[in-house]
Design a protein around this motif. Structure first.
Motif, PDB file in Angstrom:
ATOM      1  N   ALA A  97      -3.740  10.241   4.399  1.00 26.71           N
ATOM      2  CA  ALA A  97      -3.792   9.281   5.501  1.00 26.71           C
ATOM      3  C   ALA A  97      -5.208   8.866   5.854  1.00 26.71           C
ATOM      4  N   ASP A  98      -6.179   9.802   5.740  1.00 21.94           N
ATOM      5  CA  ASP A  98      -7.536   9.460   6.174  1.00 21.94           C
ATOM      6  C   ASP A  98      -8.249   8.521   5.198  1.00 21.94           C
ATOM      7  N   ALA A  99      -7.595   8.204   4.061  1.00 26.09           N
ATOM      8  CA  ALA A  99      -8.179   7.225   3.134  1.00 26.09           C
ATOM      9  C   ALA A  99      -7.705   5.807   3.444  1.00 26.09           C
ATOM     10  N   LEU A 100      -6.883   5.689   4.468  1.00 29.41           N
ATOM     11  CA  LEU A 100      -6.317   4.386   4.821  1.00 29.41           C
ATOM     12  C   LEU A 100      -7.420   3.421   5.266  1.00 29.41           C
ATOM     13  N   VAL A 131       5.644  -0.363   8.474  1.00 31.81           N
ATOM     14  CA  VAL A 131       5.436   0.918   7.809  1.00 31.81           C
ATOM     15  C   VAL A 131       6.794   1.523   7.483  1.00 31.81           C
ATOM     16  N   ILE A 132       7.027   1.793   6.194  1.00 29.57           N
ATOM     17  CA  ILE A 132       8.261   2.441   5.748  1.00 29.57           C
ATOM     18  C   ILE A 132       7.916   3.869   5.347  1.00 29.57           C
ATOM     19  N   LEU A 133       8.616   4.833   5.945  1.00 31.18           N
ATOM     20  CA  LEU A 133       8.347   6.240   5.655  1.00 31.18           C
ATOM     21  C   LEU A 133       9.384   6.786   4.683  1.00 31.18           C
ATOM     22  N   MET A 134       8.894   7.661   3.780  1.00 34.95           N
ATOM     23  CA  MET A 134       9.780   8.318   2.812  1.00 34.95           C
ATOM     24  C   MET A 134       9.846   9.798   3.158  1.00 34.95           C
ATOM     25  N   THR A 135      11.042  10.367   3.088  1.00 29.60           N
ATOM     26  CA  THR A 135      11.184  11.762   3.487  1.00 29.60           C
ATOM     27  C   THR A 135      12.326  12.436   2.747  1.00 29.60           C
ATOM     28  N   ALA A 136      12.249  13.753   2.652  1.00 27.26           N
ATOM     29  CA  ALA A 136      13.363  14.527   2.111  1.00 27.26           C
ATOM     30  C   ALA A 136      14.482  14.544   3.146  1.00 27.26           C
ATOM     31  N   TYR A 137      15.729  14.779   2.702  1.00 20.65           N
ATOM     32  CA  TYR A 137      16.860  14.786   3.617  1.00 20.65           C
ATOM     33  C   TYR A 137      16.657  15.774   4.765  1.00 20.65           C
ATOM     34  N   ALA A 138      15.968  16.883   4.493  1.00 23.26           N
ATOM     35  CA  ALA A 138      15.764  17.913   5.512  1.00 23.26           C
ATOM     36  C   ALA A 138      14.919  17.407   6.670  1.00 23.26           C
ATOM     37  N   LEU A 181       0.869  -1.179   0.000  1.00 25.39           N
ATOM     38  CA  LEU A 181       0.000   0.000   0.000  1.00 25.39           C
ATOM     39  C   LEU A 181       0.903   1.226   0.000  1.00 25.39           C
ATOM     40  N   LEU A 182       0.848   2.010  -1.068  1.00 29.15           N
ATOM     41  CA  LEU A 182       1.728   3.165  -1.261  1.00 29.15           C
ATOM     42  C   LEU A 182       0.941   4.456  -1.099  1.00 29.15           C
ATOM     43  N   LEU A 183       1.377   5.321  -0.188  1.00 23.76           N
ATOM     44  CA  LEU A 183       0.742   6.623   0.023  1.00 23.76           C
ATOM     45  C   LEU A 183       1.715   7.719  -0.390  1.00 23.76           C
ATOM     46  N   ASP A 234       4.815   8.513   2.212  1.00 26.54           N
ATOM     47  CA  ASP A 234       5.562   9.760   2.300  1.00 26.54           C
ATOM     48  C   ASP A 234       5.228  10.432   3.629  1.00 26.54           C
ATOM     49  N   ILE A 235       6.146  11.249   4.136  1.00 28.50           N
ATOM     50  CA  ILE A 235       5.876  11.983   5.375  1.00 28.50           C
ATOM     51  C   ILE A 235       4.771  13.017   5.136  1.00 28.50           C
ATOM     52  N   HIS A 236       4.847  13.728   4.014  1.00 29.87           N
ATOM     53  CA  HIS A 236       3.868  14.786   3.717  1.00 29.87           C
ATOM     54  C   HIS A 236       2.860  14.288   2.691  1.00 29.87           C
ATOM     55  N   LEU A 237       1.555  14.301   3.074  1.00 23.53           N
ATOM     56  CA  LEU A 237       0.492  13.794   2.207  1.00 23.53           C
ATOM     57  C   LEU A 237      -0.549  14.868   1.960  1.00 23.53           C
ATOM     58  N   ALA A 238      -1.523  14.553   1.149  1.00 23.95           N
ATOM     59  CA  ALA A 238      -2.565  15.516   0.772  1.00 23.95           C
ATOM     60  C   ALA A 238      -3.475  15.839   1.955  1.00 23.95           C
ATOM     61  N   ASP A 239      -4.167  16.990   1.840  1.00 24.08           N
ATOM     62  CA  ASP A 239      -5.166  17.446   2.818  1.00 24.08           C
ATOM     63  C   ASP A 239      -4.579  17.604   4.219  1.00 24.08           C
ATOM     64  N   GLY A 240      -3.314  17.995   4.292  1.00 23.61           N
ATOM     65  CA  GLY A 240      -2.698  18.254   5.591  1.00 23.61           C
ATOM     66  C   GLY A 240      -2.401  17.017   6.419  1.00 23.61           C
ATOM     67  N   THR A 241      -2.539  15.830   5.823  1.00 27.02           N
ATOM     68  CA  THR A 241      -2.234  14.600   6.569  1.00 27.02           C
ATOM     69  C   THR A 241      -0.757  14.251   6.396  1.00 27.02           C
ATOM     70  N   SER A 242      -0.300  13.276   7.159  1.00 31.49           N
ATOM     71  CA  SER A 242       1.132  12.962   7.138  1.00 31.49           C
ATOM     72  C   SER A 242       1.387  11.481   7.339  1.00 31.49           C
TER      73      SER A 242
END
Length: 483
Positions: free
Chosen positions: A41-44, A84-91, A12-14, A59-67
């Motif tokens: 996230a709320d579509a999970l 759960v594997i999280l994807m994020t920018a280096y920052a 499941l990819l978000l 991803d850490i940052h998702l649509a509609d202000g979810t994360s």
């Protein structure tokens, strides 16, 4: 959905970036995975719909202000074991590491390398399926084998493995000798697990922990009214272990009277409960252990010679940890995984300096002490990473003393980063007995990368520095390794 992709795994990819989502999905589908896409996230899904997935990649940052943090919380609440594997920018790597501390399996830093993605997803799914199958139905024989796993590949352990393999299928009495904390009971369990008696009970008792009167009743049982407080018949441990194995730990501590009674059991194959007149036949294999020098006990008259010869039909010596420090990396890996499972938290990363510090320590408490040190470090660790700051004072003192005496990795001069790196690699190689594969594992790189470092040095020493020169030296080194 084909049967092949179902077997390979469901992901499941978000991801709210459509281009990146399509790219990641294509990479995974090319590997044979079934991939479903969401952007918030709320579509999970929840319950059984979520549990059918093998891994969630978000991803850490998702649509509609979810994360991704919201995703992690929802998954933990609905399917706690789902990785759960999280994807994020280096920052935002710090935030991702915090999420790992909260229960995320791992994180991937962007830009994401396809090989890293494939490796991590495959690893997460494999672990999830192993854990799931174990939770659903653990085969008793498989569980016994897991409980009896001896960890280590150092030369000092090879004779232990060889003796266990040779003696396990027999009915011979075995004496295991070694310092406290070396893992003598684990060896005893391995002997039992690999024997024809493995389906029968393995019963262990610490002879040093009980006074003579209680130990006698524990081993042989008692009849009703045999002594004050004996309100009923009690079966002893020899009866409990009938058909299986009885492990007598710290056998060197038993009294002369108990030595006589134990000798009779070994000779006659029968026991007499305390207060009874009749004997009971028992079929029990005895494995004993001691941290004492029984030959010294013989000369002082504290241990019976005839019992000693009955016990030491086969003797297994378990080496202290200071004689097998090359096993530290795999022992630390083993204990972090074991404690993480017991504590219900992710397996932490272990910084290279932790192994460096542990290598300088002598471990008077042996493997048992190492287990306690690792557990303590995991409880103190922050952000899912164990560092040297999490080690107890006695370990850091030993490392400080080694460094001060000139055997540490840092010197009092100001070396370049390249020189410092080479010194560290040389130290790791020295500690692993020149084993490049083990050294590469400690360094957190693969063996080919380590060889390339040496190839680059060889080429430079020969006045050559092109990539072709380095590749040529690397080919020579790999040929040397194979010969």
């Amino acid at each position: 959905m084909s049967e092949e992709t179902t077997e390979r795994g469901q992901v499941l990819l978000l991801e709210d970036d459509e281009t990146l989502a399509a790219l990641l999905a294509r990479v995974l589908r090319n590997e044979g995975y079934h991939v479903d896409l969401l952007d918030r996230a709320d579509a999970l899904p929840s319950g059984a719909k979520l549990a059918r997935y093998d891994v969630v990649l978000s991803d850490i940052h998702l649509a509609d202000g979810t994360s991704g943090h919201d995703v992690l919380k929802r998954v933990r609440a609905s399917a706690a074991k789902l990785p759960v594997i999280l994807m994020t920018a280096y920052a935002d790597v710090e935030g991702a590491m915090n999420a790992v501390g909260e229960g995320a399996y791992e994180y991937l830093a962007k830009p994401i390398e396809p090989n890293d993605l494939k490796r991590m997803v495959a690893e997460a799914i494999a672990r999830h399926r192993i854990a799931g199958s174990a939770a659903e139905s653990i085969d008793p024989q498989a569980q016994r084998m897991m409980d009896a796993t001896i960890v280590g590949t150092a030369p000092a352990m090879l004779s232990v493995y060889k003796t266990v393999a040779q003696v396990a299928p027999t009915t011979a009495t075995v004496l295991i000798v070694g310092e406290s904390g070396t893992g003598k009971e684990l060896v005893a369990r391995a002997i039992h697990a690999k024997s024809p008696r493995s389906a029968r009970p393995f019963v262990a008792v610490n002879c040093a922990a009980l006074p003579e009167s209680i130990l006698e009743s524990e081993l042989f049982g008692h009849e009703k009214g045999a002594f004050t407080g004996a309100v009923g018949i009690k079966r002893g441990l020899f009866e409990e272990a009938n058909g299986g194995t009885l492990f007598l730990d710290e056998i060197g501590e038993i009294s002369p009277k108990m030595q006589v009674q134990l000798l009779r059991v070994l000779q006659e194959g029968e026991i007499r409960r305390v207060g009874a007149s009749d004997t009971i036949k028992v079929d029990v294999r005895v494995v004993a252990a001691t941290n004492r020098d029984l030959k010294l006990e013989l000369s002082s008259g504290r241990f019976r010679e005839d019992l000693f010869f009955r016990l030491q039909v086969v003797t297994v010596r378990v080496p202290p940890l200071r004689e097998r420090k090359g096993d530290l990396p795999i022992l630390v890996k083993h204990f972090t995984a074991r404690h993480a499972e017991r504590l219900g938290r992710p397996v932490p990363r272990v910084a290279p300096e932790v192994l460096e510090g542990l290598t300088a320590y002598e471990f008077p408490g042996n493997v048992r002490e190492l287990s306690h040190i690792v557990e303590r470090a995991m409880l103190l660790a922050r952000e899912g990473v164990v560092t040297a700051a999490d080690l107890p004072q006695e370990v850091t003192k030993a490392f400080g003393a080694a460094t001060t005496s000139g055997t540490g990795t840092l010197a009092d001069d100001w070396p370049t980063l390249g020189v410092l790196e080479r010194r560290y690699i040389d130290r790791v190689l020295a500690r692993t007995g020149g084993n490049k594969t083990r050294a590469a594992e400690v360094l957190g790189i693969d063996r080919r990368t380590l060889n390339r470092m040496f190839a680059r040095e060889r080429a430079a020493a020969a006045g050559k520095g092109s990539d072709a020169d380095v590749d040529a030296e690397l080919a020579k080194m790999e040929e040397e390794d194979s010969n």
